[in-house]
Design an enzyme around this catalytic site. Structure first.
Site, PDB file in Angstrom:
ATOM      1  N   GLY A 144      21.415  28.955  66.596  1.00 27.96           N
ATOM      2  CA  GLY A 144      21.767  30.258  66.047  1.00 27.96           C
ATOM      3  C   GLY A 144      22.686  31.011  66.987  1.00 27.96           C
ATOM      4  O   GLY A 144      23.402  30.429  67.806  1.00 27.96           O
ATOM      5  N   SER A 145      22.636  32.333  66.926  1.00 34.08           N
ATOM      6  CA  SER A 145      23.649  33.164  67.579  1.00 34.08           C
ATOM      7  C   SER A 145      23.575  33.194  69.097  1.00 34.08           C
ATOM      8  O   SER A 145      24.473  33.756  69.732  1.00 34.08           O
ATOM      9  CB  SER A 145      23.569  34.586  67.031  1.00 34.08           C
ATOM     10  OG  SER A 145      23.927  34.605  65.664  1.00 34.08           O
ATOM     11  N   THR A 146      22.531  32.626  69.722  1.00 37.53           N
ATOM     12  CA  THR A 146      22.566  32.526  71.175  1.00 37.53           C
ATOM     13  C   THR A 146      23.754  31.676  71.624  1.00 37.53           C
ATOM     14  O   THR A 146      24.263  31.845  72.730  1.00 37.53           O
ATOM     15  CB  THR A 146      21.262  31.918  71.727  1.00 37.53           C
ATOM     16  OG1 THR A 146      20.992  30.686  71.052  1.00 37.53           O
ATOM     17  CG2 THR A 146      20.095  32.871  71.527  1.00 37.53           C
ATOM     18  N   MET A 147      24.229  30.787  70.743  1.00 33.09           N
ATOM     19  CA  MET A 147      25.384  29.949  71.056  1.00 33.09           C
ATOM     20  C   MET A 147      26.666  30.777  71.168  1.00 33.09           C
ATOM     21  O   MET A 147      27.639  30.352  71.806  1.00 33.09           O
ATOM     22  CB  MET A 147      25.535  28.878  69.967  1.00 33.09           C
ATOM     23  CG  MET A 147      26.409  27.708  70.349  1.00 33.09           C
ATOM     24  SD  MET A 147      25.601  26.700  71.605  1.00 33.09           S
ATOM     25  CE  MET A 147      26.738  25.315  71.692  1.00 33.09           C
ATOM     26  N   LYS A 148      26.661  31.962  70.577  1.00 32.01           N
ATOM     27  CA  LYS A 148      27.863  32.807  70.607  1.00 32.01           C
ATOM     28  C   LYS A 148      28.195  33.277  72.018  1.00 32.01           C
ATOM     29  O   LYS A 148      29.343  33.640  72.292  1.00 32.01           O
ATOM     30  CB  LYS A 148      27.663  34.007  69.677  1.00 32.01           C
ATOM     31  CG  LYS A 148      27.629  33.638  68.202  1.00 32.01           C
ATOM     32  CD  LYS A 148      27.233  34.826  67.334  1.00 32.01           C
ATOM     33  CE  LYS A 148      27.157  34.424  65.855  1.00 32.01           C
ATOM     34  NZ  LYS A 148      26.615  35.498  65.002  1.00 32.01           N
TER      35      LYS A 148
END
Length: 681
Positions: A281-285
């Site tokens: 999810g958005s932790t990859m951003k």
């Protein structure tokens, strides 16, 4: 002629004569113990005793050495073993024709206290055999990483301990002891000679003690908070990890469900931090943002239209479906906008360059952490769409440990350090071992790392950030929330999510990084409920860890807010002039009508506005209806006010439908109906 019988070069006649006059005694040794970084015991050896009963010695009953009085024996032993007298007496009588008996689980792993109570009874025929036992004094504590041992009987009949899972198994060779032997001379009756010589034929050697990087105080805090969360939300799985941002040392790590290694009451053994991969999810951003900053293509104040983005026929939407209108890219970071990160990757950074940074952060390889069972990521970046979707956290599956390793580059000066959990060992086959910090790459510059931290500040510390619930009172936290749909058989399951958060503190020079992920919590009703579930765990553990690490509390700065600006006058300016001026002010100009110059505006001159806000500029009494999708109700009311329209509003939030189609000619005093929708819950 006499011949000498030999075997492997040994004179067997001389050997037999030698053994006739010698006896051997075993010299004991202990398995190495496991401690935390402060020397607090995690896995230790304790006395353990095995109970046997003897009915006959050499086929003979001896009232002083064998069991004769069944009732007396049962009355003495039963309360100590946790049995009834009748139950034990029946067992003794039923087996009276045997030479000796054991007492099953009740007679195994007896404590020193139990042994002393039994010794005081002086029961004939009752013997206690000492055996090694592993004891885990903290119960459910690092269990999925630590593992456990079990007793095995070796060929010589000796009982030993052998690692079965986790660190106990991975480092079994280093932990295992080597027994020694002492040889005595004996007389013709087989008794040791009092004045005879003896020699040690083999030196005993204790196993190596291991010291972990774990801090038992932080670990206990994490275990407590994880269990509290698990009891409330009953997720399928959950993992929490605290790491030293500068050294890569794992200070605490806990999974749920877990087990007590003393009881081995586990249904499944998986160390989720290293053995489980999932779409993050958005932790990859975080890493996409860092890559774009490092490449010099991220412009924080550049405007973009949120809501949806068409990439070669595939429509990518923000999590709330409608977005937040046209906003600066930095606000896209705070809102965790999939559309902003898609545009950033596809149009600014470029797919091929993104793939290079993906490898620089080592998301294509295992971290090599000194824990068994680590798996690699799973991705297919050969397809541009997959790479694009990976940039904001879906399509590619990674492990929590890969995310933490990458985060060390953000927390520091761009250098990425390898995570590890073994701090030192007393001795190995060669020499004592002490771990060193290992730099495994530098995916971004120090300047880019700092700029990334500054950008992440608003995720937690702005009024619009997705991570506001992770704030601490005395320390400034930065980080990134994440919510990922779960894929099974190539399809995403509706309404099922993995929630996660990576947080660092203190912001300007992070000492600690903490990661937490919760897989399909049963009481999670939406994609945005992660902070509600996880923030109590993060806040309690991070605050405790910072205090134990003697990090001084900070004087908190003001929250990160979008700075208000003063609206200039656009009156009597041409459409081109007004447009250019609005863009200079980081506003979004909406020219209404085809007149020669601006005759009216909202906001009016002198009013405050924020970057990315719509500025409506009227040039004529008629205008072509713009696409209102994603507009806030406030912006719609600006339009209504300029043209004195009659407005009907259905719902709350942002525009999803409008009665007047885009491009339709609208006059003053006309009618307009809009349907609004709030961000998904």
């Amino acid at each position: 002629m006499a011949t000498t019988k030999q075997f492997h070069g040994e004179d067997m006649i001389a050997y037999a004569e030698k053994k006739r006059w010698e006896s051997q005694e075993t010299l004991g040794a202990e398995r190495g113990e496991i401690f935390d970084r402060l020397g607090s015991p995690i896995a230790i050896n304790v006395p353990s005793y095995h109970l046997i009963g003897i009915y006959r010695l050499g086929g003979v009953k001896d009232p002083d050495e064998t069991i004769v009085d069944f009732k007396k024996t049962a009355e003495g032993l039963a309360p100590i073993l946790g049995m009834t007298t009748k139950e034990l007496e029946t067992y003794l009588i039923e087996n009276k024709d045997r030479s000796q008996i054991e007492f099953g689980k009740k007679g195994n792993d007896l404590t020193l206290d139990q042994k002393e109570k039994i010794d005081k009874l002086k029961l004939p025929g009752i013997r206690m055999i000492e055996e090694p036992k592993r004891y885990y004094p903290n119960g459910i504590f690092l269990s999925d990483t630590l593992g456990f041992v079990q007793k095995i009987t070796e060929e010589n009949g000796r009982v030993a301990l052998q690692g079965q899972m986790g660190i106990e198994k991975q480092y079994d060779d280093a932990l295992s002891e080597s027994y020694g032997a002492r040889v005595f001379e004996k007389d013709r009756s087989g008794n040791p000679l009092i004045q005879g010589s003896s020699r040690v034929s083999n030196e005993p050697k204790d196993g190596s003690n291991l010291y972990l990087t774990i801090d038992h105080r932080i670990q206990q805090s994490l275990e407590k908070q994880m269990q509290k969360m698990y009891n409330t939300y009953k997720p399928k799985n959950a993992t929490g990890i605290v790491m030293d941002a500068k050294t890569g040392e794992i200070l605490a790590m806990a999974d749920r469900p877990s087990f007590n290694p003393n009881l081995r009451d586990m249904k499944d053994f998986t160390n989720f931090a290293v053995s489980s991969r999932f779409e993050p999810g958005s932790t990859m951003k975080i890493f996409t943002l860092a890559a774009a900053i490092d490449a010099g293509v991220f412009r924080p104040n550049e405007m973009y239209k949120s809501g949806s983005y068409n990439y070669k026929g595939t429509v990518i939407k923000d999590y709330n479906d409608v977005g937040w209108g046209t906003i600066p890219m930095i606000e896209g970071v705070y809102h965790s906008s999939n559309v902003m990160f898609s545009k950033l990757t596809a149009e600014k950074l470029g797919i091929e360059r993104y793939k290079e940074y993906f490898k620089k952060f080592h998301f294509d390889q295992r971290t090599g952490i000194d824990i068994s069972g680590e798996v690699n990521s799973q991705s297919d970046l050969s397809k541009p769409l997959n790479a694009l979707i990976t940039s904001w956290g879906q399509s590619t599956a990674v492990t929590p440990m890969q995310l933490l390793q990458g985060a060390t580059a953000i927390a520091g000066d761009g250098e990425m350090v390898k995570p590890h959990i073994i701090q030192k060992a007393d001795h190995t086959d060669k020499a004592p071992y002490r771990a060193k910090t290992e730099v495994v790459g530098k995916p971004i510059s120090a300047e880019a790392a700092k700029a990334t931290r500054d950008a992440l500040d608003g995720v937690v510390n702005s009024k619009i950030g997705t991570g506001q619930m992770y704030k601490l009172k005395d320390y400034r936290v930065i980080g990134k929330t994440g919510t990922a749909q779960i894929s099974e058989n190539g399809k995403y399951i509706q309404g099922q999510f993995i929630h996660s958060f990576i947080g660092m503190a203190p912001k300007d020079d992070p000492e600690l990084i903490m990661y937490i992920a919760v897989d399909r919590p049963s009481k999670s009703e939406s994609s945005v409920s992660g902070p509600l579930i996880m923030s109590p765990v993060f806040k309690s553990v991070m605050n405790t860890a910072l205090q134990y690490r003697s990090i001084q509390p900070e004087t908190q700065k003001d929250s990160v807010d979008v700075k208000a600006k003063i609206t200039p006058s656009y009156i009597k300016k041409s459409a081109r002039q007004a447009t250019d001026l609005a863009k200079e002010q980081e506003a979004v100009p909406i020219i209404l009508g085809d007149g020669a110059e601006v005759v009216s505006q909202i906001p009016s001159r002198g009013q405050e506005f924020v970057s990315g806000e719509h500025v409506l500029l009227k040039t004529a009494n008629t205008f072509k209806m713009p696409d209102l999708t994603g507009w806030s109700q406030r912006d719609v009311k600006k339009l209504v006010s300029l043209y004195d329209l009659k407005l009907d509003v259905i719902g709350k939030g942002f525009v999803t439908k409008q009665s007047a189609r885009t491009g339709t000619l609208v006059r003053e005093n006309g009618k307009l109906t809009v349907e609004l929708a709030e961000p998904k819950e």
